[in-house]
Structures are given as structure tokens and as C-alpha cells.
Design a protein around this motif. Structure first.
Motif, PDB file in Angstrom:
ATOM      1  N   GLU A  93       3.506  -9.617   4.484  1.00 60.17           N
ATOM      2  CA  GLU A  93       2.731 -10.029   3.399  1.00 60.17           C
ATOM      3  C   GLU A  93       2.978  -9.188   2.342  1.00 60.17           C
ATOM      4  O   GLU A  93       2.931  -9.937   1.097  1.00 60.17           O
ATOM      5  CB  GLU A  93       1.351  -9.750   3.743  1.00 60.17           C
ATOM      6  CG  GLU A  93       0.564 -10.727   4.881  1.00 60.17           C
ATOM      7  CD  GLU A  93      -0.846 -10.521   5.074  1.00 60.17           C
ATOM      8  OE1 GLU A  93      -1.549 -10.880   4.283  1.00 60.17           O
ATOM      9  OE2 GLU A  93      -1.025  -9.946   6.304  1.00 60.17           O
ATOM     10  N   GLY A  94       3.672  -8.083   2.313  1.00 59.16           N
ATOM     11  CA  GLY A  94       3.974  -7.237   1.178  1.00 59.16           C
ATOM     12  C   GLY A  94       2.746  -6.917   0.269  1.00 59.16           C
ATOM     13  O   GLY A  94       3.007  -7.011  -1.000  1.00 59.16           O
ATOM     14  N   ILE A  95       1.809  -6.637   0.793  1.00 54.20           N
ATOM     15  CA  ILE A  95       0.457  -6.526   0.272  1.00 54.20           C
ATOM     16  C   ILE A  95       0.213  -5.086   0.157  1.00 54.20           C
ATOM     17  O   ILE A  95       0.134  -4.586   1.476  1.00 54.20           O
ATOM     18  CB  ILE A  95      -0.710  -7.269   0.486  1.00 54.20           C
ATOM     19  CG1 ILE A  95      -0.648  -8.784   0.409  1.00 54.20           C
ATOM     20  CG2 ILE A  95      -1.931  -6.897  -0.354  1.00 54.20           C
ATOM     21  CD1 ILE A  95      -0.283  -9.148  -1.052  1.00 54.20           C
ATOM     22  N   TYR A  96       0.078  -4.227  -0.702  1.00 51.75           N
ATOM     23  CA  TYR A  96      -0.497  -2.951  -0.632  1.00 51.75           C
ATOM     24  C   TYR A  96      -1.605  -2.694  -1.563  1.00 51.75           C
ATOM     25  O   TYR A  96      -1.631  -2.416  -2.777  1.00 51.75           O
ATOM     26  CB  TYR A  96       0.618  -2.100  -1.027  1.00 51.75           C
ATOM     27  CG  TYR A  96       0.515  -0.524  -0.828  1.00 51.75           C
ATOM     28  CD1 TYR A  96       1.080   0.000   0.410  1.00 51.75           C
ATOM     29  CD2 TYR A  96      -0.185   0.280  -1.560  1.00 51.75           C
ATOM     30  CE1 TYR A  96       0.945   1.112   0.762  1.00 51.75           C
ATOM     31  CE2 TYR A  96      -0.022   1.837  -1.209  1.00 51.75           C
ATOM     32  CZ  TYR A  96       0.199   2.231   0.086  1.00 51.75           C
ATOM     33  OH  TYR A  96       0.039   3.393   0.480  1.00 51.75           O
ATOM     34  N   GLU A  97      -2.891  -2.515  -1.017  1.00 53.49           N
ATOM     35  CA  GLU A  97      -4.026  -2.152  -1.652  1.00 53.49           C
ATOM     36  C   GLU A  97      -4.296  -0.781  -1.249  1.00 53.49           C
ATOM     37  O   GLU A  97      -4.430  -0.094  -0.054  1.00 53.49           O
ATOM     38  CB  GLU A  97      -5.188  -2.890  -1.230  1.00 53.49           C
ATOM     39  CG  GLU A  97      -5.121  -4.513  -1.854  1.00 53.49           C
ATOM     40  CD  GLU A  97      -5.517  -4.514  -3.253  1.00 53.49           C
ATOM     41  OE1 GLU A  97      -6.123  -3.472  -4.000  1.00 53.49           O
ATOM     42  OE2 GLU A  97      -4.910  -5.344  -4.057  1.00 53.49           O
ATOM     43  N   GLN A  98      -4.555   0.257  -2.271  1.00 53.72           N
ATOM     44  CA  GLN A  98      -4.809   1.428  -2.133  1.00 53.72           C
ATOM     45  C   GLN A  98      -6.045   2.024  -1.043  1.00 53.72           C
ATOM     46  O   GLN A  98      -5.752   2.825  -0.347  1.00 53.72           O
ATOM     47  CB  GLN A  98      -4.742   2.268  -3.266  1.00 53.72           C
ATOM     48  CG  GLN A  98      -3.482   2.256  -4.158  1.00 53.72           C
ATOM     49  CD  GLN A  98      -3.566   3.113  -5.591  1.00 53.72           C
ATOM     50  OE1 GLN A  98      -3.334   4.366  -5.395  1.00 53.72           O
ATOM     51  NE2 GLN A  98      -3.927   2.680  -6.508  1.00 53.72           N
ATOM     52  N   SER A  99      -7.024   1.400  -1.594  1.00 49.97           N
ATOM     53  CA  SER A  99      -8.439   1.700  -0.472  1.00 49.97           C
ATOM     54  C   SER A  99      -7.792   1.421   0.914  1.00 49.97           C
ATOM     55  O   SER A  99      -8.409   2.253   1.728  1.00 49.97           O
ATOM     56  CB  SER A  99      -9.402   1.026  -1.274  1.00 49.97           C
ATOM     57  OG  SER A  99      -9.201  -0.571  -1.025  1.00 49.97           O
ATOM     58  N   ARG A 100      -7.475   0.401   1.246  1.00 52.38           N
ATOM     59  CA  ARG A 100      -7.063  -0.053   2.580  1.00 52.38           C
ATOM     60  C   ARG A 100      -5.858   0.776   3.173  1.00 52.38           C
ATOM     61  O   ARG A 100      -6.205   1.048   4.190  1.00 52.38           O
ATOM     62  CB  ARG A 100      -6.710  -1.460   2.628  1.00 52.38           C
ATOM     63  CG  ARG A 100      -6.587  -2.006   4.097  1.00 52.38           C
ATOM     64  CD  ARG A 100      -6.232  -3.441   3.885  1.00 52.38           C
ATOM     65  NE  ARG A 100      -7.034  -4.455   3.469  1.00 52.38           N
ATOM     66  CZ  ARG A 100      -6.888  -5.086   2.209  1.00 52.38           C
ATOM     67  NH1 ARG A 100      -5.730  -5.062   1.666  1.00 52.38           N
ATOM     68  NH2 ARG A 100      -7.837  -5.877   1.835  1.00 52.38           N
ATOM     69  N   ALA A 101      -5.033   0.967   2.399  1.00 55.55           N
ATOM     70  CA  ALA A 101      -3.916   2.041   2.683  1.00 55.55           C
ATOM     71  C   ALA A 101      -4.618   3.397   3.058  1.00 55.55           C
ATOM     72  O   ALA A 101      -3.942   4.101   4.242  1.00 55.55           O
ATOM     73  CB  ALA A 101      -2.936   2.129   1.548  1.00 55.55           C
ATOM     74  N   VAL A 102      -5.404   3.999   2.199  1.00 63.04           N
ATOM     75  CA  VAL A 102      -5.865   5.111   2.616  1.00 63.04           C
ATOM     76  C   VAL A 102      -6.737   5.243   4.123  1.00 63.04           C
ATOM     77  O   VAL A 102      -6.683   6.082   4.936  1.00 63.04           O
ATOM     78  CB  VAL A 102      -6.983   5.486   1.305  1.00 63.04           C
ATOM     79  CG1 VAL A 102      -7.649   6.969   2.071  1.00 63.04           C
ATOM     80  CG2 VAL A 102      -6.150   5.949   0.203  1.00 63.04           C
ATOM     81  N   ARG A 103      -7.730   4.473   4.218  1.00 59.42           N
ATOM     82  CA  ARG A 103      -8.391   4.255   5.450  1.00 59.42           C
ATOM     83  C   ARG A 103      -7.496   4.092   6.590  1.00 59.42           C
ATOM     84  O   ARG A 103      -7.276   4.709   7.702  1.00 59.42           O
ATOM     85  CB  ARG A 103      -9.194   3.017   5.454  1.00 59.42           C
ATOM     86  CG  ARG A 103     -10.460   2.999   4.437  1.00 59.42           C
ATOM     87  CD  ARG A 103     -11.467   2.133   4.539  1.00 59.42           C
ATOM     88  NE  ARG A 103     -11.033   0.680   4.597  1.00 59.42           N
ATOM     89  CZ  ARG A 103     -10.945   0.215   3.199  1.00 59.42           C
ATOM     90  NH1 ARG A 103     -11.505   0.687   2.158  1.00 59.42           N
ATOM     91  NH2 ARG A 103     -10.551  -1.146   3.071  1.00 59.42           N
ATOM     92  N   TRP A 104      -6.313   3.063   6.444  1.00 63.90           N
ATOM     93  CA  TRP A 104      -5.300   2.926   7.551  1.00 63.90           C
ATOM     94  C   TRP A 104      -4.421   4.509   7.985  1.00 63.90           C
ATOM     95  O   TRP A 104      -4.405   4.682   9.041  1.00 63.90           O
ATOM     96  CB  TRP A 104      -4.327   1.944   7.262  1.00 63.90           C
ATOM     97  CG  TRP A 104      -3.393   1.605   8.321  1.00 63.90           C
ATOM     98  CD1 TRP A 104      -3.543   0.547   9.421  1.00 63.90           C
ATOM     99  CD2 TRP A 104      -2.172   2.143   8.555  1.00 63.90           C
ATOM    100  NE1 TRP A 104      -2.358   0.859  10.255  1.00 63.90           N
ATOM    101  CE2 TRP A 104      -1.419   1.662   9.641  1.00 63.90           C
ATOM    102  CE3 TRP A 104      -1.383   3.410   8.010  1.00 63.90           C
ATOM    103  CZ2 TRP A 104      -0.267   2.039  10.086  1.00 63.90           C
ATOM    104  CZ3 TRP A 104      -0.176   3.690   8.385  1.00 63.90           C
ATOM    105  CH2 TRP A 104       0.537   3.054   9.503  1.00 63.90           C
ATOM    106  N   THR A 105      -4.078   5.069   6.811  1.00 62.41           N
ATOM    107  CA  THR A 105      -3.360   6.295   7.040  1.00 62.41           C
ATOM    108  C   THR A 105      -4.301   7.520   7.644  1.00 62.41           C
ATOM    109  O   THR A 105      -3.328   7.935   8.548  1.00 62.41           O
ATOM    110  CB  THR A 105      -2.864   6.708   5.526  1.00 62.41           C
ATOM    111  OG1 THR A 105      -1.999   5.735   5.129  1.00 62.41           O
ATOM    112  CG2 THR A 105      -2.190   7.858   5.663  1.00 62.41           C
ATOM    113  N   VAL A 106      -5.627   7.441   7.347  1.00 61.68           N
ATOM    114  CA  VAL A 106      -6.222   8.412   7.995  1.00 61.68           C
ATOM    115  C   VAL A 106      -6.294   8.249   9.478  1.00 61.68           C
ATOM    116  O   VAL A 106      -6.226   9.036  10.342  1.00 61.68           O
ATOM    117  CB  VAL A 106      -7.538   8.563   7.358  1.00 61.68           C
ATOM    118  CG1 VAL A 106      -8.497   9.496   8.138  1.00 61.68           C
ATOM    119  CG2 VAL A 106      -7.505   9.162   5.841  1.00 61.68           C
ATOM    120  N   GLU A 107      -6.670   7.017   9.884  1.00 61.12           N
ATOM    121  CA  GLU A 107      -6.832   6.568  11.371  1.00 61.12           C
ATOM    122  C   GLU A 107      -5.403   6.795  11.897  1.00 61.12           C
ATOM    123  O   GLU A 107      -5.311   7.201  13.047  1.00 61.12           O
ATOM    124  CB  GLU A 107      -7.066   4.898  11.311  1.00 61.12           C
ATOM    125  CG  GLU A 107      -7.294   4.368  12.773  1.00 61.12           C
ATOM    126  CD  GLU A 107      -7.685   2.987  12.690  1.00 61.12           C
ATOM    127  OE1 GLU A 107      -8.039   2.324  13.735  1.00 61.12           O
ATOM    128  OE2 GLU A 107      -7.973   2.401  11.724  1.00 61.12           O
TER     129      GLU A 107
END
Length: 392
Positions: free
Chosen positions: A170-184
Motif C-alpha cells: 500500500e505504501g502508506i506510512y502513518e506515524q502513530s500506527r507505525a509507533v504502535r506496530w514497532t513496539v509490538e
């Protein structure tokens, strides 16, 4: 001995079709050759043009005058600097060190003062683009791969922040979602590989200061070895603001094209690990100066290296001869371009060894290189959900 010719070989990677490599080969009247590699992926044609503009200057020069040639190529023109210029100089410089070692019959690390260690420990990339179904599936695929790498002996692993959130197709990068995914993702990796394996997280300059601070604080209890490029490279003084709010180690610098660009980061102690890229930042000649500067501030080297076998060999000789070295990024494997570039390097359980051959221990087959011509790669641009541009 005189330089008779300089040629650029743009080689397409069959296994990784989105990638091309830029090799530069220097020829002499005594038949000895030297081989270098340039960085700045996606700008291969521009680098080739820069090398071609240098060729008339280089022909007839003494290839043993490495520093003099570096100064000539950098300062001998009114307009200087930038990534394409420095990458072209880097490839030529690396080739000259390789050639000098061959002439003297010694490995390049001997020319740099000799080995300070027996091998370079490396970290591998564990994210698996396109693997798994959805964000959680991407984490599961990454964890499975990481466990396999650790079983093979790797003690350092790396993944990219948010790279399994919705970045993929999809080529979508949203910071808030990326932060949650990275921590998990980090938590899953830590649980899977245990406390002894070091985990590096590459923010890839995609986070603004507030999100970089939030993510770094969330990761801190899980003890990352370092966070990489938490901010964009254009304004290094912003790292001072970041330092005030986080306590995890910072690695940065892969985009910096010359020693002058490192001044604030080094002199103000704004980083813990130096991510110099030998194939962008002026070659071995320039990287050694940056490393010496960093040594006065106790900053260890973690060279950036997403490139091919010649870059990897140059990094290895740099690592072996540099006193303050932490770990080497490694995406190269012995089977990559093995029919085009032969090397004497040996990879064992995440540790990279030199075979001690003269020069860098690399040789390019000109005809084989020409048989894998450059292929224009598609442009990959990340966007946010509102279709505005996100940092790549």
C-alpha cells in the motif's frame, strides 16, 4: 605506474531486481587494477556521469598518490560536494586503496595500520517484506526468520520501524500506527530471541521529533542496542533536542557525504554510534578521518552497508583496522553476484572474516558484469493516508 583508464560498471542484481550496483574499476599501464563501489542507490546513472567527468583527470596520474587524488577530485572544481560527487569520489578512492594493496602484496587493513580485531561482528535485517498477512502476520514472519538467524549464530539483528504496519504494497506510512506496530514487534522479537541478542531499530528518518521521542521511550525498557536515524539528516542540531528527552543510544549519519557534515553530531556528542557510509562519504580516505574524529569522543563505528561485495569488503577492512568499532550492517551474502565479483571474505555465524588477500580481496569479471546491464528501478514513494509525502 600510471592510470590508463577508469570504467564504471552498472550491474543489475538478479536476486533483488529493484537494485543495481555501481562498480568502478581503475586500470594501469602495469596491468594492476583496483575495484571500488559507489552508494546512493537510485542515482547510479548520475554517479556514472560524474566518474566519466573525472576520467580525463585521472588518466596519467600516479595511483599511489591516494590523498592527492582525493583532494584533486574534491577541491579541483568550483562546484563541489553533495551525494553524487562524494559517491563518485568514494568509488575511485576505494579502488585506489585496493590497487595499492595489490601492488604492495598486502591487504588494505595492513595499509590502514593493521588489524585491531580478528573479525567483524555483523547484524542482519530480519524484516520480511510482503511476508505474513496483515500487521500481526508481518511480525510473526519476522520473528520466525529472526529465530532462524539466531540459531545460525547471529547475535545482532535489525528491523525497520513501522515496516509491517501498512507500508508494504500500500505504501502508506502513518506515524502513530507505525509507533504502535514497532513496539509490538520489538516486544515479540525480544521474547523470541531472549535478552542476550542485540536488537537495532531503524527509524529511517520517518519520525518527527514528538513521535521519535514517544517511540524511543516505549522501546527503552526492552533495551534496544541503538535506534537509528530517528530524525531527518538536514538539521543535525535537532538531535540536541532529542537528546534532552530520551536515553537510548542513537546511531546516525548514513546520508552524510563529507567530514564537514559530521561536525555538530561529533563535537556536540549528539550520537553514540557513527553510521558512516564508505561508498557515499568519500571512501576509505574520508571515513578514516571521520573515525579518528569520533574516537576523540568515544563514538564507535557502525558502517552503513546495504550494498554489494566491494562495499562489504571495504567496510570489513575498515572495521578490522578501526579501534572503536561496534558492529557491521550486512545485507550481502557470499552467493550475491558471485559469478561477477569474487571475494575472499568468509561469513561464519554472523561474523565476517577477511582471507588476507592483497588489496580488498575482490576481483570483477568485466564480461560477466556487462552481461547483467543496469535496469531502471521503479520509484518507491511512501505517503500518508491523505496522500501527502512521507519520508522514505
Amino acid at each position: 605506474m600510471k592510470i590508463t583508464d577508469v570504467k564504471t560498471f552498472l550491474v543489475h542484481d538478479r536476486e533483488r531486481p529493484s537494485r543495481n550496483y555501481t562498480f568502478v574499476k581503475i586500470y594501469t599501464d602495469e596491468g594492476v587494477t583496483g575495484l571500488g563501489e559507489a552508494g546512493v542507490t537510485g542515482r547510479e546513472l548520475a554517479v556514472r556521469g560524474m566518474v566519466e567527468s573525472f576520467a580525463p583527470i585521472l588518466r596519467g596520474m600516479d595511483p599511489t598518490r591516494i590523498e592527492h587524488i582525493w583532494q584533486t577530485l574534491w577541491r579541483g572544481h568550483f562546484f563541489r560536494g553533495g551525494h553524487v560527487h562524494s559517491a563518485a569520489v568514494a568509488a575511485i578512492d576505494i579502488a585506489l586503496w585496493d590497487l595499492r594493496g595489490k601492488v604492495l602484496g598486502v591487504p588494505v587493513y595492513d595499509l590502514l595500520g593493521g588489524r585491531t580485531r580478528d573479525y567483524a561482528r555483523c547484524y542482519c535485517h530480519v524484516q520480511q517484506p510482503g511476508a505474513g498477512h496483515g500487521p500481526r502476520g508481518a511480525i510473526d514472519a519476522m520473528v520466525d526468520y529472526a529465530k532462524g538467524q539466531v540459531e545460525q549464530g547471529w547475535q545482532f539483528i535489525r528491523f525497520g520501524a513501522g515496516e509491517g504496519s501498512r507500508q508494504g504494497a500500500e505504501g502508506i506510512y502513518e506515524q502513530s500506527r507505525a509507533v504502535r506496530w514497532t513496539v509490538e514487534a520489538f516486544g515479540a522479537l525480544r521474547d523470541a530471541v531472549g535478552p542476550e541478542v542485540e536488537i537495532c531499530v531503524d527509524f529511517h528518518q520517518r519520525t518527527t521529533p514528538p513521535y521519535a521521542i514517544e517511540l524511543a521511550r516505549e522501546l527503552q525498557p526492552m533495551r534496544p542496542f541503538f535506534i537509528e536515524d530517528p530524525l531527518r539528516a538536514e538539521n543535525p542540531s535537532e538531535f540536541a533536542y532529542l537528546r534532552q528527552h530520551i536515553s537510548v543510544p542513537i546511531a546516525t549519519g548514513e546520508q552524510l557525504p563529507s567530514k564537514w557534515d559530521w561536525r555538530e553530531l561529533v563535537e556536540q556528542d549528539l550520537m553514540d554510534y557513527c553510521r558512516v557510509d564508505l561508498c557515499i562519504c568519500g571512501g576509505l580516505t574520508e571515513a578514516r578521518k571521520v573515525a579518528g574524529w569520533c574516537e576523540t569522543h568515544y563514538i564507535e563505528q557502525v558502517p552503513h552497508n546495504p550494498l554489494g561485495p566491494v562495499s562489504t569488503a571495504a567496510c570489513l577492512h575498515f572495521d578490522l583496522s578501526t579501534p572503536l568499532f561496534a558492529v557491521q550492517e550486512l545485507t550481502w551474502r557470499p552467493d550475491i553476484l558471485a559469478d561477477i565479483v569474487t571475494t575472499d571474505m568468509r561469513l561464519e555465524g554472523g561474523n565476517l572474516y577477511s582471507g588476507g588477500s592483497p588489496g580488498l580481496g575482490v576481483e570483477l569479471d568485466d564480461e560477466a558484469a556487462l552481461a547483467e546491464p543496469y535496469q531502471m528501478a521503479g520509484t518507491h514513494i511512501l505517503r500518508r493516508e491523505d496522500n501527502s509525502v512521507s519520508d522514505w
